[in-house]
Design a protein around this motif. Structure first.
Motif, PDB file in Angstrom:
ATOM      1  N   SER A  52       0.823  -1.205   0.000  1.00  0.00           N
ATOM      2  CA  SER A  52       0.000   0.000   0.000  1.00  0.00           C
ATOM      3  C   SER A  52       0.856   1.254   0.000  1.00  0.00           C
ATOM      4  N   SER A  59       1.066   4.024  -3.058  1.00  0.00           N
ATOM      5  CA  SER A  59       0.731   5.424  -2.784  1.00  0.00           C
ATOM      6  C   SER A  59       1.891   6.341  -3.137  1.00  0.00           C
ATOM      7  N   THR A 106      -6.111   5.066   0.138  1.00  0.00           N
ATOM      8  CA  THR A 106      -5.865   3.711  -0.367  1.00  0.00           C
ATOM      9  C   THR A 106      -5.996   2.675   0.735  1.00  0.00           C
ATOM     10  N   ASP A 107      -5.424   2.991   1.890  1.00  0.00           N
ATOM     11  CA  ASP A 107      -5.406   2.021   2.978  1.00  0.00           C
ATOM     12  C   ASP A 107      -6.793   1.797   3.568  1.00  0.00           C
ATOM     13  N   LEU A 149      -9.233   0.324  -0.346  1.00  0.00           N
ATOM     14  CA  LEU A 149      -8.792  -0.886  -1.049  1.00  0.00           C
ATOM     15  C   LEU A 149      -8.173  -1.909  -0.111  1.00  0.00           C
TER      16      LEU A 149
END
Length: 205
Positions: free
Chosen positions: A54, A58, A166-167, A170
């Motif tokens: 992740s 990013s 994102t964390d 997803l």
């Protein structure tokens, strides 16, 4: 020799020398603490792998945005070195915070019913909204950095906002539950000697 270039070279060398020790401390700490919380050897390893992926993803998106000058951001040749270091440090800490929060709920239901799929589903249902709400607040704060005049502050704000988004979506609400569902009872596996260690020193919350 002095000047900005020499200072940057010294800073890069200092980071390179300290990075292995920092990584070792982080990996050992995460493995030990998550093992004492869950009693599993698989869950801590999975957390390290997914959180690392992740962060890398990013960081790649952030570099693409600034190097191409996308979304109205200033165009640069690359991210500042200390921005990368700060993003990895702060980002990993935030990612592990969400990880622990979700795993605590899943572990709670696992201990109650010993059905992995039900524990994952109910743990996600119980904590998903809170994780998303907390992430939305933090993203709003980090995006506020973009209004600053300093390029480094803009880069840090964008990088951390992307990482948290994102964390919290997803990774925490998709990858973690799906991998734990696929792994089934293997999520809670540990060698017998480590099980004895866990029974003696396990963390309660």
């Amino acid at each position: 020799m002095g000047g900005a270039a020499a200072s940057q070279i010294d800073f890069n060398h200092s980071l390179a020398q300290g990075a292995p020790w920092s990584a070792l401390i982080i990996v050992v700490s995460v493995l030990v603490l998550l093992f004492l919380m869950t009693g599993s050897l698989i869950v801590p390893l999975k957390a390290l792998l997914i959180n690392s992926l992740s962060l890398v993803a990013s960081l790649g998106v952030t570099a693409w945005l600034f190097e191409g000058g996308h979304l109205g951001l200033p165009q640069v040749n690359g991210l500042e070195t200390f921005i990368v270091a700060c993003m990895l440090a702060f980002g990993f800490g935030l990612a592990m915070d969400y990880e622990v929060f979700l795993l605590a709920r899943i572990k709670e239901y696992w201990e109650a019913c010993h059905d992995n799929n039900e524990a994952v589903a109910r743990g996600l249902q119980r904590s998903g909204r809170i994780i998303t709400s907390a992430a939305a607040i933090i993203i709003a704060v980090f995006l506020g950095f973009v209004s600053g005049e300093m390029l480094a502050i803009k880069e840090l704000g964008v990088a951390l906002a992307i990482m948290v988004a994102t964390d919290a979506t997803l990774v925490r609400l998709l990858l973690v539950p799906s991998t734990m569902t696929v792994l089934g009872h293997w999520n809670w596996w540990a060698p017998r000697p480590l099980r004895k260690v866990y029974e003696r020193f396990q963390l309660h919350h």
